[in-house]
Design a protein around this motif. Sequence first.
Motif, mmCIF file in Angstrom:
data_model
loop_
_atom_site.group_PDB
_atom_site.id
_atom_site.type_symbol
_atom_site.label_atom_id
_atom_site.label_comp_id
_atom_site.label_asym_id
_atom_site.label_seq_id
_atom_site.Cartn_x
_atom_site.Cartn_y
_atom_site.Cartn_z
ATOM 1 N N GLU A 104 0.861 -1.199 0.000
ATOM 2 C CA GLU A 104 0.000 0.000 0.000
ATOM 3 C C GLU A 104 0.888 1.236 0.000
ATOM 4 N N GLY A 105 0.372 2.306 -0.569
ATOM 5 C CA GLY A 105 1.041 3.615 -0.496
ATOM 6 C C GLY A 105 0.059 4.602 0.100
ATOM 7 N N ILE A 106 0.472 5.264 1.177
ATOM 8 C CA ILE A 106 -0.439 6.130 1.949
ATOM 9 C C ILE A 106 0.245 7.486 2.161
ATOM 10 N N ILE B 187 -5.906 -6.419 -6.653
ATOM 11 C CA ILE B 187 -4.877 -6.822 -5.690
ATOM 12 C C ILE B 187 -3.676 -5.916 -5.890
ATOM 13 N N LYS B 188 -3.281 -5.187 -4.836
ATOM 14 C CA LYS B 188 -2.053 -4.393 -4.955
ATOM 15 C C LYS B 188 -0.898 -5.341 -4.626
ATOM 16 N N SER B 189 -0.538 -6.137 -5.617
ATOM 17 C CA SER B 189 0.454 -7.177 -5.376
ATOM 18 C C SER B 189 1.853 -6.665 -5.664
ATOM 19 N N ASN C 214 3.274 -5.608 -15.008
ATOM 20 C CA ASN C 214 2.312 -5.146 -16.014
ATOM 21 C C ASN C 214 2.365 -3.612 -16.109
ATOM 22 N N ASN C 215 2.322 -2.963 -14.942
ATOM 23 C CA ASN C 215 2.334 -1.501 -14.892
ATOM 24 C C ASN C 215 3.709 -0.938 -15.250
ATOM 25 N N ILE C 216 4.754 -1.633 -14.810
ATOM 26 C CA ILE C 216 6.115 -1.139 -15.081
ATOM 27 C C ILE C 216 6.391 -1.180 -16.586
ATOM 28 N N GLY D 137 -4.245 9.708 -7.649
ATOM 29 C CA GLY D 137 -3.491 8.657 -6.958
ATOM 30 C C GLY D 137 -2.936 9.227 -5.666
ATOM 31 N N THR D 138 -2.629 8.364 -4.735
ATOM 32 C CA THR D 138 -2.106 8.832 -3.458
ATOM 33 C C THR D 138 -0.837 9.651 -3.660
ATOM 34 N N ALA D 139 0.076 9.118 -4.462
ATOM 35 C CA ALA D 139 1.343 9.823 -4.673
ATOM 36 C C ALA D 139 1.136 11.035 -5.581
HETATM 37 N N1 PXG Z 1 -3.938 2.634 -10.178
HETATM 38 C C1 PXG Z 1 -2.839 1.902 -9.932
HETATM 39 C C2 PXG Z 1 -2.476 0.813 -10.855
HETATM 40 C C3 PXG Z 1 -2.065 2.178 -8.786
HETATM 41 O O1 PXG Z 1 -0.976 1.441 -8.531
HETATM 42 C C4 PXG Z 1 -3.592 3.977 -8.240
HETATM 43 C C5 PXG Z 1 -4.321 3.641 -9.372
HETATM 44 C C6 PXG Z 1 -4.110 5.048 -7.342
HETATM 45 O O2 PXG Z 1 -4.730 4.493 -6.175
HETATM 46 P P1 PXG Z 1 -4.790 5.268 -4.805
HETATM 47 O O3 PXG Z 1 -5.484 4.331 -3.886
HETATM 48 O O4 PXG Z 1 -3.384 5.554 -4.395
HETATM 49 O O5 PXG Z 1 -5.560 6.506 -5.045
HETATM 50 C C7 PXG Z 1 -2.428 3.250 -7.936
HETATM 51 C C8 PXG Z 1 -1.612 3.641 -6.743
HETATM 52 C C9 PXG Z 1 4.165 3.339 -4.841
HETATM 53 C C10 PXG Z 1 3.133 3.628 -5.877
HETATM 54 O O6 PXG Z 1 5.339 3.229 -5.160
HETATM 55 C C11 PXG Z 1 1.830 3.186 -5.702
HETATM 56 C C12 PXG Z 1 0.871 3.417 -6.676
HETATM 57 C C13 PXG Z 1 1.205 4.114 -7.806
HETATM 58 C C14 PXG Z 1 2.520 4.572 -7.975
HETATM 59 C C15 PXG Z 1 3.492 4.312 -7.000
HETATM 60 O O7 PXG Z 1 3.824 3.220 -3.667
HETATM 61 N N2 PXG Z 1 -0.418 2.931 -6.490
#
Ligand code: PXG
Length: 282
Positions: free
Chosen positions: A34-36, A150-152, A157-159, A248-250
């Motif tokens: 998770e990223g918060i 799942i935030k696995s 895939n994303n990278i 997104g959180t970040a």
């Molecule tokens: N979609 C994907 C694929 C994500 O990974 C979001 C949307 C936004 O979700 P939230 O709940 O944050 O509003 C994400 C967020 C990290 C990092 O390094 C995490 C994410 C994205 C980029 C970097 O912690 N996840």
Amino acid sequence: MGRKIYIDGKYYDKEDAKISVFDHGLLYGDGVFEGIRSYNSLVFKLKEHITRLYESAKTIMLEIPLAKDEFTKAIIATLKVNKLKDSYIRLIVTRGKGDLGLDPRKCPKATIIIIADKITLYPEKLYKEGLELITVATRRNIPEALNPQIKSLNYLNNIMGKIEAIRGGCEEGIMLNHAGYVVECTGDNIFIVKNNTLITPPIYVGALAGITRNAVIDIAKCAKSIAFLEDVLTRHDIFNADECFLTGTAAEIIPVVKLDGRVIGNGKPGKRTLFLRNEFKK
Ligand code: PXG
């Protein structure tokens, strides 16, 4: 000040914060994260992030060796130890240390890591001027293979999507699903505004149920000055939107002004985007 990293109940200096090379999080991407964010020492939507972490863990049958309230306390304690007010908190739970081989039964106990640090995803200039996107060729994972909910720790895939975006000269890229509908970006959810209606793709197309996404939807519903709709979107809808932005959180809320060479709206961050961004900041 040097950061203190939480690993399984103990704090380590950043340089000494290490896990085993036999950890299945490293060997197989077997784990969740998770990223918060915290703002002025308050952790934003902590309960929602904890819930999502435990839901990701449940789906992959990973038992987190802390109760939710204990995990919450550990997060707050890590923030305090690091004397951070505004921070980015990264939670990682891996399957733990085990012998080689996929079998999760080889790992007796999950590893818990909490990092409290800072994050800057995009330069400030892009928040003022807006982001340019391209559509990447890599499709979002289909839910029947690896469910994007799942935030696995398996984020390849994303990278791969991110690499394509960067190679295409953009900081972010739009990912489509197997059917060609817009899903989200590699690390952010996507919204458009069209005729004063805020629209975002439904989760079932294969997007992450973003916590910032939900916060923006709540703001729009409260504001009443803007309608809200969840609907499938194609690239055509994005090209011809009045406004577009990512959440997104970040990233928080970042305007988008161009996709695949087409200017969106008037090519400047839109007024509803700026309104939602202001409300979000409040
Ligand atoms: N979609 C994907 C694929 C994500 O990974 C979001 C949307 C936004 O979700 P939230 O709940 O944050 O509003 C994400 C967020 C990290 C990092 O390094 C995490 C994410 C994205 C980029 C970097 O912690 N996840």
